[in-house]
Design a protein around this motif. Sequence first.
Motif, PDB file in Angstrom:
ATOM      1  N   LEU A 198       1.105  -1.363   0.111  1.00 16.03           N
ATOM      2  CA  LEU A 198      -0.348  -0.188  -0.072  1.00 16.03           C
ATOM      3  C   LEU A 198       0.970   1.092   0.256  1.00 16.03           C
ATOM      4  O   LEU A 198       1.854   1.011   0.510  1.00 16.03           O
ATOM      5  CB  LEU A 198      -1.038   0.219   1.512  1.00 16.03           C
ATOM      6  N   CYS A 199       0.768   2.168  -0.557  1.00 16.41           N
ATOM      7  CA  CYS A 199       1.150   4.082  -0.681  1.00 16.41           C
ATOM      8  C   CYS A 199       1.488   4.270   0.568  1.00 16.41           C
ATOM      9  O   CYS A 199      -0.414   4.694   1.416  1.00 16.41           O
ATOM     10  CB  CYS A 199       0.815   4.398  -1.577  1.00 16.41           C
ATOM     11  N   PRO A 200       2.186   4.841   1.375  1.00 17.31           N
ATOM     12  CA  PRO A 200       2.244   5.145   2.459  1.00 17.31           C
ATOM     13  C   PRO A 200       1.202   6.685   2.332  1.00 17.31           C
ATOM     14  O   PRO A 200       1.365   6.907   1.689  1.00 17.31           O
ATOM     15  CB  PRO A 200       4.094   5.274   3.034  1.00 17.31           C
ATOM     16  N   THR A 201       0.559   7.340   3.797  1.00 14.40           N
ATOM     17  CA  THR A 201       0.007   8.229   3.561  1.00 14.40           C
ATOM     18  C   THR A 201       0.744   9.275   4.767  1.00 14.40           C
ATOM     19  O   THR A 201       0.227  10.369   4.626  1.00 14.40           O
ATOM     20  CB  THR A 201      -1.595   7.715   3.472  1.00 14.40           C
ATOM     21  N   THR A 202       1.221   9.141   5.676  1.00 11.15           N
ATOM     22  CA  THR A 202       0.895   9.817   6.525  1.00 11.15           C
ATOM     23  C   THR A 202       3.451   9.552   6.849  1.00 11.15           C
ATOM     24  O   THR A 202       3.396   8.757   7.158  1.00 11.15           O
ATOM     25  CB  THR A 202       0.227   8.892   7.697  1.00 11.15           C
ATOM     26  N   LEU A 203       3.587  10.656   8.073  1.00 14.41           N
ATOM     27  CA  LEU A 203       4.561  11.071   7.858  1.00 14.41           C
ATOM     28  C   LEU A 203       5.028  10.428   9.392  1.00 14.41           C
ATOM     29  O   LEU A 203       4.322  10.645  10.749  1.00 14.41           O
ATOM     30  CB  LEU A 203       4.765  12.600   8.133  1.00 14.41           C
ATOM     31  N   SER A 204       5.313   8.985   9.669  1.00 10.50           N
ATOM     32  CA  SER A 204       5.828   9.029  10.428  1.00 10.50           C
ATOM     33  C   SER A 204       7.097   8.930  11.782  1.00 10.50           C
ATOM     34  O   SER A 204       6.582   9.205  12.483  1.00 10.50           O
ATOM     35  CB  SER A 204       5.700   7.026  10.712  1.00 10.50           C
ATOM     36  N   LYS A 205       8.069   9.541  11.018  1.00  8.58           N
ATOM     37  CA  LYS A 205       8.662   9.528  11.755  1.00  8.58           C
ATOM     38  C   LYS A 205      10.259  10.398  11.019  1.00  8.58           C
ATOM     39  O   LYS A 205      10.349  10.548   9.975  1.00  8.58           O
ATOM     40  CB  LYS A 205      10.063   8.403  12.484  1.00  8.58           C
ATOM     41  N   THR A 206      11.298  11.475  11.573  1.00  4.58           N
ATOM     42  CA  THR A 206      11.309  12.259  11.083  1.00  4.58           C
ATOM     43  C   THR A 206      13.090  12.378  12.427  1.00  4.58           C
ATOM     44  O   THR A 206      13.400  12.461  13.663  1.00  4.58           O
ATOM     45  CB  THR A 206      10.933  13.753  11.689  1.00  4.58           C
ATOM     46  N   VAL A 207      13.744  11.740  11.056  1.00  4.89           N
ATOM     47  CA  VAL A 207      15.638  12.075  12.151  1.00  4.89           C
ATOM     48  C   VAL A 207      16.385  13.142  11.760  1.00  4.89           C
ATOM     49  O   VAL A 207      16.158  13.700  10.871  1.00  4.89           O
ATOM     50  CB  VAL A 207      16.513  10.260  11.205  1.00  4.89           C
ATOM     51  N   ARG A 208      16.218  14.292  13.251  1.00  4.35           N
ATOM     52  CA  ARG A 208      16.731  15.509  12.365  1.00  4.35           C
ATOM     53  C   ARG A 208      18.969  15.187  12.881  1.00  4.35           C
ATOM     54  O   ARG A 208      18.613  15.021  13.992  1.00  4.35           O
ATOM     55  CB  ARG A 208      16.181  16.147  13.779  1.00  4.35           C
ATOM     56  N   PHE A 209      18.838  16.069  11.939  1.00  3.77           N
ATOM     57  CA  PHE A 209      20.759  16.202  11.609  1.00  3.77           C
ATOM     58  C   PHE A 209      20.904  17.595  12.609  1.00  3.77           C
ATOM     59  O   PHE A 209      20.530  18.438  12.556  1.00  3.77           O
ATOM     60  CB  PHE A 209      20.434  16.106  10.603  1.00  3.77           C
ATOM     61  N   GLY A 210      22.131  17.649  11.855  1.00  2.04           N
ATOM     62  CA  GLY A 210      22.486  18.475  13.076  1.00  2.04           C
ATOM     63  C   GLY A 210      22.057  20.286  11.923  1.00  2.04           C
ATOM     64  O   GLY A 210      22.549  20.032  10.884  1.00  2.04           O
ATOM     65  N   ASP A 211      22.271  21.008  12.322  1.00  6.75           N
ATOM     66  CA  ASP A 211      22.742  22.987  11.776  1.00  6.75           C
ATOM     67  C   ASP A 211      23.414  22.619  10.600  1.00  6.75           C
ATOM     68  O   ASP A 211      23.263  23.064   9.810  1.00  6.75           O
ATOM     69  CB  ASP A 211      22.567  23.679  12.389  1.00  6.75           C
ATOM     70  N   LYS A 212      24.586  21.684  11.182  1.00  8.11           N
ATOM     71  CA  LYS A 212      25.672  22.123   9.731  1.00  8.11           C
ATOM     72  C   LYS A 212      25.866  20.921   9.208  1.00  8.11           C
ATOM     73  O   LYS A 212      26.468  20.402   8.482  1.00  8.11           O
ATOM     74  CB  LYS A 212      27.315  22.230  10.878  1.00  8.11           C
ATOM     75  N   SER A 213      25.078  20.156   9.027  1.00 13.47           N
ATOM     76  CA  SER A 213      24.793  18.822   8.332  1.00 13.47           C
ATOM     77  C   SER A 213      22.949  18.041   8.057  1.00 13.47           C
ATOM     78  O   SER A 213      22.292  18.957   8.449  1.00 13.47           O
ATOM     79  CB  SER A 213      25.499  17.516   9.370  1.00 13.47           C
ATOM     80  N   HIS A 214      23.641  17.755   7.209  1.00 12.64           N
ATOM     81  CA  HIS A 214      22.360  17.178   6.104  1.00 12.64           C
ATOM     82  C   HIS A 214      22.769  15.463   5.429  1.00 12.64           C
ATOM     83  O   HIS A 214      24.161  15.927   5.020  1.00 12.64           O
ATOM     84  CB  HIS A 214      21.683  18.057   5.231  1.00 12.64           C
ATOM     85  N   PRO A 215      21.463  14.800   4.782  1.00 13.16           N
ATOM     86  CA  PRO A 215      21.733  13.299   4.578  1.00 13.16           C
ATOM     87  C   PRO A 215      22.014  14.001   3.092  1.00 13.16           C
ATOM     88  O   PRO A 215      21.235  14.921   2.451  1.00 13.16           O
ATOM     89  CB  PRO A 215      20.855  12.590   4.168  1.00 13.16           C
ATOM     90  N   GLU A 216      23.079  13.356   2.648  1.00 16.02           N
ATOM     91  CA  GLU A 216      22.623  12.836   0.775  1.00 16.02           C
ATOM     92  C   GLU A 216      22.309  11.529   0.581  1.00 16.02           C
ATOM     93  O   GLU A 216      22.287  12.011  -0.707  1.00 16.02           O
ATOM     94  CB  GLU A 216      24.549  13.346   0.280  1.00 16.02           C
ATOM     95  N   CYS A 217      22.675  10.560   1.050  1.00 15.17           N
ATOM     96  CA  CYS A 217      21.780   9.136   0.518  1.00 15.17           C
ATOM     97  C   CYS A 217      21.156   8.987   2.043  1.00 15.17           C
ATOM     98  O   CYS A 217      21.837   9.335   3.319  1.00 15.17           O
ATOM     99  CB  CYS A 217      23.175   8.960   0.062  1.00 15.17           C
TER     100      CYS A 217
END
Length: 509
Positions: A198-217
């Motif tokens: 089934l296609c997801p419909t709701t936001l379940s969890k969020t991983v938060r990174f530091g102010d000077k970081s973000h995920p690239e992959c």
Amino acid sequence: VANVESADVIRLMLQFCKENGLHRSLQAMQEESRVSLNTVDSLEGLVSDISHGRWDAVLQAVSYLSLPEKVQQDLYTQAIMELLEFREIETAQHLLRETAPMISLKQDNPDRYLRFEAMVKREHFDPREAYDGLPKEKRRSLIAQELGKHVTVAPPSRLLALVGQAMKWQQHTGLLPPNAKIDVFRGVAASAVEEKELCPTTLSKTVRFGDKSHPECAGFSPDGQYCVSGSVDGFVEIWDYQTAMLRKDLQYQEEGSFMMHEAAVIAAAFSKDSELLATGCQDGQLKIWRVMTGQCARRIEKAHNQGISHVCWSKDSTQLLTASFDQTARAHGLKSGKTLKEFRGHKSYVNTAVYSRDGSKVITASSDGNVLVFDAKTTEVMSTLSPPPPPHLSSTVQYSVNAAVLAPRLPSLRGANADDSLIFVCMRTNTILLMNLSGQVLKNFSSGKREQGDFVAMTTSPKGEWLYACAEDLKLYCFSVETGVLEHTVKVAEKEIVGITHHPSRNVL
């Protein structure tokens, strides 16, 4: 039949307790079984610590060892004398008066013990008296030599390694099904409830990174246990996707010793057995990690001249296929650590590179607007696919191909191509194409938006019933592959989306 000594089984459990911080269990098991864990991960490391006077590390290491009393007393005596030399009086007094080897010395050789007590109380320190007329370094060397006679070396995580090897053998002989989650205690495949796609419909969890970081992959392991992220600051982190927390059951992450690159990590992929993780970074370096220990098993410094944009394992996990901003894709041998083949033909960044299902072809997607199909053995270009843009756009302009991925086998798609190799092609337009390797377009999936509707990333559900794509408007578009109908949209981000990945068995993106 191999005979296994019960003492060896206990030592495996003792090592497991030690490595996982179960110190009271370790002590209780040693006392009750009268079996000691006289092993260290590295004898050279222990000798080096003694030779350089790193007594905090040495005393912690020997606390797990069963050593002759004299060896222990000489070791503690040397540590106490060196602490006195540096006027660490309180610590020296504690070791002299409250540790088991020195209490034993007080009973066995009171004269020697009282001499040490007197030295603790003196204002001045005499190295000749403290070190029995020998240089301090010579005393350290003698202690290290004596200690080495009573200690053996054992590789880390032996219990888990043996269990893993046994399970692999059972899978090889057919006693356990391959690529299944195993209940190790019962020795059977865990009965997983298979979710209907089934296609997801709701936001379940969020991983938060530091102010000077973000995920690239990001990506999931094939067994569904791990979710990895690679960050712009070079960190490679393993997450629990159900809690959005770091996996602290991986000891190296609990200790803060993360897998790392010196440049931004922009590509990551797990091996088929989920035991190894390959990561590629902005400067063209490729690393292969052991997931359980965090150790770097292989490093290829110049896998590419520029950043590695995509990583893909071969079917037998003996080779790694990489795509790069240097306009090439390359195959690298895992054992040799060398580049085995190079696939040339693109005129711009290569954004993805994947093997065909049978491994005979390599399929690459590039910002030059083309998809190339190579012979995996000869590296010759077998065909060039130029995906057509949607009708409202100029056909003379080449639109970047962000990705080309294999379409999972679906009954509704059978017969569409003789060799069953179909690919989804994601261009920087509002339309994704389903094509065969002859260049024929079989279906298209459109956001329907001419402004902010261009797709930037895509993936499929594990069984191929759904196609998911993220667009410039920060929304997730969910298409039924069978009908081509857009079934659902949901906003999934506040800032630019750089990728999308699907769990191998759950309805989780």
